[in-house]
Design an enzyme around this catalytic site. Structure first.
Site, short mmCIF file in Angstrom:
data_model
loop_
_atom_site.label_atom_id
_atom_site.label_comp_id
_atom_site.label_asym_id
_atom_site.label_seq_id
_atom_site.Cartn_x
_atom_site.Cartn_y
_atom_site.Cartn_z
N ASP A 1 0.82 -1.21 0.00
CA ASP A 1 0.00 0.00 0.00
C ASP A 1 0.85 1.26 0.00
O ASP A 1 0.61 2.20 -0.76
CB ASP A 1 -0.92 -0.01 1.23
CG ASP A 1 -1.61 1.32 1.48
OD1 ASP A 1 -2.69 1.54 0.90
OD2 ASP A 1 -1.07 2.14 2.24
N ALA B 1 -4.43 3.21 -0.44
CA ALA B 1 -4.38 2.59 -1.78
C ALA B 1 -5.04 1.22 -1.76
O ALA B 1 -5.76 0.86 -2.71
CB ALA B 1 -2.93 2.48 -2.24
N ASP B 2 -4.83 0.46 -0.71
CA ASP B 2 -5.49 -0.85 -0.59
C ASP B 2 -7.01 -0.70 -0.53
O ASP B 2 -7.75 -1.42 -1.22
CB ASP B 2 -5.03 -1.55 0.69
CG ASP B 2 -3.66 -2.20 0.56
OD1 ASP B 2 -3.18 -2.34 -0.58
OD2 ASP B 2 -3.08 -2.56 1.59
N ILE B 3 -7.47 0.22 0.31
CA ILE B 3 -8.91 0.37 0.51
C ILE B 3 -9.60 0.88 -0.74
O ILE B 3 -10.62 0.34 -1.18
CB ILE B 3 -9.17 1.31 1.71
CG1 ILE B 3 -8.76 0.61 3.01
CG2 ILE B 3 -10.64 1.74 1.77
CD1 ILE B 3 -8.64 1.53 4.20
N GLY C 1 -9.69 -1.82 -3.34
CA GLY C 1 -10.74 -2.79 -3.05
C GLY C 1 -12.12 -2.26 -3.37
O GLY C 1 -12.97 -2.99 -3.91
#
Length: 643
Positions: A453, A480-482, A485
Site C-alpha cells: 500500500d 491505496a489498498d482500501i 478494493g
C-alpha cells in the site's frame, strides 16, 4: 455492464460528481440536469436540495449522499471532507509522531462515498431488474471514512491509543521514506530474508549490529536504523535504488510528484493518452476522467453461449442473494471486496493457506483471532487449501465450477502458475466473473516488482499531495489498498447487475486507482485549513487561520475550542470514537462467531431501504479439507514442486 441505465446526478458534493463518473464508466447514460419527461432509473443527489418528492415517488432508485446519517446529532450541516476526516479519526492517523495531524491531500471521504454509492446503486439496479423492487439508498461520508480505520480500530478495541507513524509501519522495519540523491524512495521490508538482502546491498557496517538482528529489535531501534539506511540511499539516484530493490525482491518505489505522474513509466504505459494530455496541457478539472479505475476483458477466447444460472430468490433477500464468490487473498484488498459481497448477500468462500491467513494472528484480538482479521472477513465461509498440492487444486476447481465470482489479490501470474490461467478458468466455468487486484496491473512496466500500500501511495501521487511541514507522508489508513478494493467491488457488482452471461475478466491496478484520485484532487482548488494544537489534542479550522486563533487554541481543551471558534471541529483520536454516541449508533455494530463470542465490527456505510446489506458473523478457524491418500503405486510419486 450498466448499459441502458439512465442516471440523473445533481448535488453539490464531489461524491455525486464522482459517483456519476463511475456509473458512466460502467456504461450508464448520465445527465446533470433533468430533462422534461426523462425516465431516470437512478437519481444521485446530496441532500443539500429538496429530494423528498423523488424519494417518496417510488419511481426511481434515489441515492442520497450526505455528510452524516439522519439520526446523527450533527446531521443537517454540509460538513466538508476535511471536517469529516477530523471527526472520523482519519486525520489523527495521518502525519508524523512528533507533528500535528495532517489533512489527507485527496478528498478521501468524498471519493470513498462515491465508490460505495456506485456499488450500492449497482446492487439496487440488480434487484430492480431481477425482482422489480425500487428502493432508496443512503450513504454517509462519516461511515465511509470510519470504514477505513480497520488498521487502527483494533488498538482502540484493546483500550490502547494508536500513535501516528508517518511513513513507517508499526510492526515492520526498515519501512519508511528515505531521501535519495535526487528525491525520495519508499522501502518496505516484511521478512527476515528481505532484510538480509537489503543489508548486504547497503554495505553499511553498523547495520550488522546486534540492535538490528531481529525484527523486534529493529522496531525498537527504528530511529537509528532509519538514519543508517538513509546514509546509503542518499548516495544513490532514486531510479537506481528502486531497480536494486526490485532485483532483490524488496518492495520499493519513488515518491512521484503529481506534476511528474505523466512520466512515471507504468502510468505512461497504461494511460498513454492521459500522459500525453498532462504533458501538453497540465492537469485540469477533468483530467482524472481519462484514467480508468478498472478494465474488463473476455475471460477466455471461447465465445460459447452460456445459459444463466437460475436460483430462486426471495423478494426481501439481500441484493446478491444466490451469488457464490470464491476469494483468494490476504490482508485488505480482496478481503474487503469479499466482506462487502457477503454483506450484500453473496455466499463467500474464502480460501486460506495452510495454518490460515497470516493476519489472523496479529495482535490485538481474542480467542486466537485478530480484530483486524475479524473486521475484514465478516460473514465468510473459510477453507484451508494448500494450492501446491493437486488434490487441493482439484477441490478449488470443484468450487469454481458453480461459482459466479472469483476475486484475488495475489501477485500477478501467481494463480496462472498454479494452473488457473484465464483460459483454464473459462474452461472450468464459462460464465465466471474473475477479478484480479494487483499493485501495478497485469500489463505492467514492473512485472516482477512487489508492491505494498505504501509504495502505491508513493507512486500514485497520493503522498505528494499529503504533506506535513513540506515532507510527503502517506495516508495513515491503508488508502491505496482500501480504494483499490472499493474499485473492485464496484466493477464486480456492476457486472453482476448486467444481463450478460459470458465470462468476464476484471483487472484492477491499485496504482490506476490512486492516480485517478490524485488527479481529481490536483484538478480542484486545494482547500485551506490547519490543525491547531489544544491542551488535549487538536482542532481543524477551515480557511485562513489567524495568529490569535492559534494562541487561543493552545489555552483550551479541543472541545471548547471547537465550540467557540468558527469553522473549528475537534480532531478525534480513534480510541475516542468508542465513547462517541454517534459513532456507536451509526458505525459500530456487534457480530458473533461460531462459539457465540461477541466481536466489534463495522456496519456498511450504505443503507438500501428494502433489501439491506448486513454484517452478521465473524468466521472461526478455516475448515481443513483433508486430501485423499495417494493411490498405491509401484514407484514413489515425487512431491509437487513448490511455486
Amino acid at each position: 455492464m450498466l448499459e441502458g441505465l439512465r442516471v440523473l446526478a445533481c448535488g453539490a458534493r464531489d461524491a455525486v460528481k464522482l459517483c456519476a463518473t463511475l456509473l458512466e464508466r460502467a456504461g450508464a447514460r448520465v445527465d446533470s440536469a433533468a430533462t422534461d419527461g426523462a425516465d431516470y432509473e437512478v437519481i444521485v443527489v446530496s441532500s443539500d436540495m429538496d429530494i423528498a418528492q423523488w424519494k417518496a415517488s417510488g419511481a426511481h432508485i434515489v441515492c442520497d449522499i450526505t455528510a452524516t446519517g439522519a439520526q446523527d446529532s450533527r446531521s443537517g450541516t454540509p460538513w466538508t471532507d476535511a471536517q469529516i476526516q477530523a471527526m472520523s479519526g482519519l486525520m489523527d492517523t495521518t502525519g508524523f509522531s512528533n507533528g500535528a495531524p495532517v489533512r489527507i491531500g485527496i478528498a478521501f471521504a468524498e471519493i470513498s462515498a462515491a465508490l460505495y454509492a456506485a456499488s450500492a446503486i449497482a446492487s439496487a439496479v440488480r434487484v430492480k431488474r431481477q425482482r422489480g423492487i425500487v428502493q432508496n439508498i443512503d450513504v454517509t461520508l462519516m461511515g465511509c471514512a470510519a470504514s477505513a480505520l480497520t488498521t487502527f480500530l483494533p488498538a482502540a478495541f484493546a483500550r490502547r491509543t494508536a500513535a501516528r507513524v508517518g511513513n513507517r509501519h508499526p510492526a515492520c522495519a526498515p519501512w519508511n521514506a528515505y531521501r535519495t540523491r535526487d528525491g525520495w524512495i519508499l522501502i518496505c521490508t516484511s521478512t527476515e530474508e528481505q532484510w538480509r538482502k537489503l543489508r548486504q546491498e547497503a554495505r553499511v557496517p553498523q547495520l550488522d549490529d546486534a540492535r538490528f538482528a531481529t525484527l523486534a529489535a529493529r522496531v525498537r531501534h527504528v530511529d537509528e536504523l532509519d538514519a543508517l539506511i538513509e546514509t546509503w540511499t542518499t548516495t544513490l539516484a532514486t531510479d537506481d535504488c528502486t531497480r536494486l530493490c526490485e532485483r532483490i525482491g524488496v518492495a520499493a518505489g519513488p515518491i512521484v510528484g503529481i506534476a511528474e505522474l505523466h512520466g512515471e513509466p507504468n502510468f505512461r504505459m497504461r494511460h498513454a493518452q492521459a500522459a500525453r494530455a498532462i504533458e501538453s496541457n497540465g492537469i485540469g478539472a477533468h483530467t482524472y476522467r481519462q484514467v480508468s479505475i478498472f478494465e474488463t476483458f473476455a475471460l477466455s477466447e471461447a465465445r460459447d453461449v452460456v445459459k444463466p444460472q437460475t436460483r430462486k430468490i426471495d423478494d426481501h433477500a439481500a441484493p446478491l442473494a444466490g451469488v457464490k464468490v470464491i476469494e483468494i487473498g490476504q490482508y485488505t484488498t480482496a478481503p474487503l471486496v469479499g466482506k462487502h459481497l457477503a454483506a450484500l448477500g453473496a455466499q463467500v468462500v474464502k480460501i486460506e493457506p495452510p495454518d490460515g491467513e497470516v493476519a489472523r494472528s496479529w495482535q490485538p484480538g481474542q480467542g486466537g483471532t485478530s480484530y483486524f482479521f475479524a473486521l475484514n472477513n465478516t460473514d465468510k465461509q473459510t477453507i484451508e487449501l494448500d494450492l501446491k498440492h493437486e488434490a487441493d487444486r482439484a477441490h478449488l476447481r470443484a468450487l469454481l465450477k458453480d461459482a459466479d465470482v472469483l476475486v484475488e489479490n495475489l501477485r500477478p501470474g501467481a494463480l496462472a502458475k498454479l494452473g488457473f490461467t484465464r483460459e483454464t478458468l473459462g474452461a472450468i466455468n464459462p460464465r465466471l466473473v474473475y477479478c484480479s487486484i494487483s499493485g501495478f496491473g497485469i500489463a505492467s512496466a514492473y512485472p516482477s516488482r512487489p508492491a505494498f500500500d505504501t509504495v502505491i501511495q508513493a507512486m500514485g501521487g497520493l503522498m505528494d499531495l499529503t504533506r506535513s511541514d513540506g515532507a510527503p507522508v502517506k495516508i495513515g489508513a491503508s488508502g491505496a489498498d482500501i480504494l483499490g478494493g472499493q474499485a473492485a467491488l464496484f466493477a464486480i457488482v456492476a457486472r453482476l447487475a448486467s444481463p450478460a452471461t459470458e465470462g468476464t475478466f476484471i483487472e484492477i491496478s491499485m496504482q490506476d486507482v490512486a492516480a485517478w484520485c490524485a488527479l481529481f484532487a490536483a484538478g480542484q482548488d486545494a482547500p485551506r485549513g490547519e490543525a491547531l494544537a489544544c491542551l488535549d489534542g487538536h482542532v481543524w479550522i477551515e480557511g485562513e487561520v489567524s495568529d490569535a486563533e492559534r494562541a487561543r487554541c493552545i489555552t483550551l481543551p479541543k472541545a471548547a475550542a471547537a465550540a467557540s471558534i468558527a469553522g473549528a471541529v475537534a480532531v478525534m483520536r480513534v480510541d475516542e470514537l468508542l465513547e462517541d454516541r454517534d459513532f456507536l449508533a451509526d458505525v459500530l455494530s456487534a457480530a458473533r462467531d461460531a462459539n457465540g463470542a461477541f466481536w466489534p465490527v463495522l456496519k456498511v456505510p450504505y443503507r438500501l431501504s428494502r433489501t439491506p446489506a448486513s454484517v452478521r458473523a465473524v468466521p472461526g478457524a478455516p475448515e481443513s479439507v483433508r486430501r485423499a491418500p495417494p493411490a498405491p503405486a509401484r514407484a514413489p510419486v515425487p512431491e509437487d514442486r513448490p511455486v
